[in-house]
Write an enzyme that holds these catalytic residues in place. Structure first.
Site, PDB file in Angstrom:
ATOM      1  N   ARG A  90      -3.429 -10.350   4.247  1.00 35.65           N
ATOM      2  CA  ARG A  90      -3.664 -10.350   3.053  1.00 35.65           C
ATOM      3  C   ARG A  90      -2.582  -9.971   2.076  1.00 35.65           C
ATOM      4  O   ARG A  90      -2.332  -8.789   2.260  1.00 35.65           O
ATOM      5  CB  ARG A  90      -5.022  -9.413   2.920  1.00 35.65           C
ATOM      6  CG  ARG A  90      -5.737  -9.431   1.399  1.00 35.65           C
ATOM      7  CD  ARG A  90      -6.910  -8.506   1.398  1.00 35.65           C
ATOM      8  NE  ARG A  90      -7.445  -8.438   0.227  1.00 35.65           N
ATOM      9  CZ  ARG A  90      -7.063  -7.879  -1.036  1.00 35.65           C
ATOM     10  NH1 ARG A  90      -6.015  -6.840  -0.566  1.00 35.65           N
ATOM     11  NH2 ARG A  90      -7.648  -7.833  -2.062  1.00 35.65           N
TER      12      ARG A  90
ATOM     13  N   LYS B 230       0.853  -1.350  -0.184  1.00 32.39           N
ATOM     14  CA  LYS B 230       0.185   0.057   0.054  1.00 32.39           C
ATOM     15  C   LYS B 230       0.898   1.215  -0.004  1.00 32.39           C
ATOM     16  O   LYS B 230       1.967   1.195   0.395  1.00 32.39           O
ATOM     17  CB  LYS B 230      -1.022   0.023   1.237  1.00 32.39           C
ATOM     18  CG  LYS B 230      -2.066  -1.032   0.624  1.00 32.39           C
ATOM     19  CD  LYS B 230      -3.545  -1.260   1.599  1.00 32.39           C
ATOM     20  CE  LYS B 230      -4.319  -2.172   1.114  1.00 32.39           C
ATOM     21  NZ  LYS B 230      -5.471  -2.455   2.121  1.00 32.39           N
TER      22      LYS B 230
HETATM   23  N1  HH2 Z   1      -7.340  -4.075   0.680  1.00 27.15           N
HETATM   24  C1  HH2 Z   1      -7.642  -4.004  -0.693  1.00 27.15           C
HETATM   25  C2  HH2 Z   1      -8.846  -4.901  -0.998  1.00 27.15           C
HETATM   26  N2  HH2 Z   1      -9.410  -5.597  -0.468  1.00 27.15           N
HETATM   27  N3  HH2 Z   1      -9.778  -6.379   1.804  1.00 27.15           N
HETATM   28  C3  HH2 Z   1      -9.456  -6.506   3.046  1.00 27.15           C
HETATM   29  N4  HH2 Z   1     -10.183  -7.260   3.890  1.00 27.15           N
HETATM   30  N5  HH2 Z   1      -8.298  -5.836   3.826  1.00 27.15           N
HETATM   31  C4  HH2 Z   1      -7.857  -4.963   2.970  1.00 27.15           C
HETATM   32  O1  HH2 Z   1      -6.821  -4.248   3.693  1.00 27.15           O
HETATM   33  C5  HH2 Z   1      -8.038  -4.577   1.562  1.00 27.15           C
HETATM   34  C6  HH2 Z   1      -9.085  -5.533   0.842  1.00 27.15           C
HETATM   35  C7  HH2 Z   1      -6.753  -3.427  -1.560  1.00 27.15           C
HETATM   36  O2  HH2 Z   1      -5.670  -4.104  -2.287  1.00 27.15           O
HETATM   37  P1  HH2 Z   1      -5.462  -4.695  -3.660  1.00 27.15           P
HETATM   38  O3  HH2 Z   1      -6.629  -5.743  -3.942  1.00 27.15           O
HETATM   39  O4  HH2 Z   1      -4.370  -5.018  -3.945  1.00 27.15           O
HETATM   40  O5  HH2 Z   1      -6.128  -3.371  -4.784  1.00 27.15           O
HETATM   41  P2  HH2 Z   1      -7.187  -3.058  -5.429  1.00 27.15           P
HETATM   42  O6  HH2 Z   1      -8.398  -2.585  -4.598  1.00 27.15           O
HETATM   43  O7  HH2 Z   1      -6.765  -2.094  -6.325  1.00 27.15           O
HETATM   44  O8  HH2 Z   1      -7.702  -4.365  -6.250  1.00 27.15           O
END
Ligand code: HH2
Length: 258
Positions: free
Chosen positions: A240, A201
């Protein structure tokens, strides 16, 4: 928990796993590397992301969930939309991972009906607006109260397995993220298992590269590992992550002192 973004626009891996075969192969590879759960998402929640229409999100995620479940993997579906959750649960997903804390009417009832688990995350605002100068009187107190309220609502709706997540990066400054990771023990003390997701992040980029020259997503692994080991030490039960093998190695080393 390994991250599998079946999206064109996720912040660190957008477009890499939009193709069905590539998505399934990556899910299997993360399981091979030691992920206990694969978190399949069809909508980016990065700051400023555009919402995705329901049918597109179902079409992206459902076949991937089905294929991974068929291979014996434990799958969670990362969605705020009950129809997307329902499609995944019909295919045998274990958990709904809802970054909005399951505030959409019908979501908690659905998870209860399907006897699935839920992860309730804290987010201030929506992905479109959340990074516009987020402010809290006391971030840990506010996030904690919110998660407690949502977890109690989930239990009242009949959900049997509830996880809580402070929502690192969702409407938070760098300092808010640091404070929340450091308060993992206070959140865990509520009694629900805590999930933490700091992987790659942007606050990690700002800290490790500097405010003026933040480290890009591909250079955030070391910072991610330090943040996640701290959360794990303080009682996080699930992390995660995008980089499963590196986390397994780091966690093995860390637990050598236990
Ligand atoms: N962060 C993201 C998405 N889903 N779910 C939970 N429970 N906790 C988190 O911190 C979280 C999440 C964001 O990360 P990412 O999936 O890599 O990116 P994007 O939202 O751009 O797909």
């Amino acid at each position: 928990m390994g991250v599998l973004n079946v999206t064109p626009d996720s912040f660190s891996d957008g477009g890499q796993f939009l193709d069905f075969d590539k998505a399934v192969a990556h899910g299997l590879a993360m399981a091979e590397e030691g992920a206990d759960v694969i978190d399949v998402g069809g909508e980016s929640t990065r700051p400023g992301a555009d919402p995705v229409i329901v049918q597109d999100e179902v079409d992206r995620t459902r076949p991937v969930v089905a294929a991974l479940v068929r291979q014996g993997l434990k799958v969670s579906i990362d969605t705020m939309k009950p129809p997307v959750a329902r499609a995944a649960l019909d295919e045998g997903a274990w958990m709904v991972n809802d970054v909005s804390g399951a505030r959409t009417p019908g979501m908690l009832g659905l998870v209860a009906e399907k006897e699935a688990a839920i992860c309730l995350m804290h987010m201030k605002g929506t992905p479109r607006t959340m990074q516009q100068q987020p402010e809290y009187e006391d971030v840990v107190q506010e996030v904690g109260e919110y998660l407690k309220e949502r977890a109690e609502a989930a239990e009242a709706a009949g959900v049997k397995e509830v996880w809580i997540d402070p929502g690192i990066g969702f409407g938070k400054t760098t300092q808010h993220n640091l404070d929340l990771i450091d308060a993992t023990d206070r959140l865990a003390a509520f009694g629900w298992p805590v999930l933490v997701g700091a992987s790659r992040k942007s606050f990690i980029g700002r800290i490790t590269g500097g405010e003026d020259n933040p480290a890009p997503a591909e250079h955030r692994l070391e910072g991610t590992l330090v943040a996640h080991l701290r959360a794990a030490e303080l009682g996080a039960r699930m992390l995660r992550v995008h980089d499963v093998a590196a986390h397994r190695r780091a966690l093995a080393m860390n637990s050598a002192w236990a």
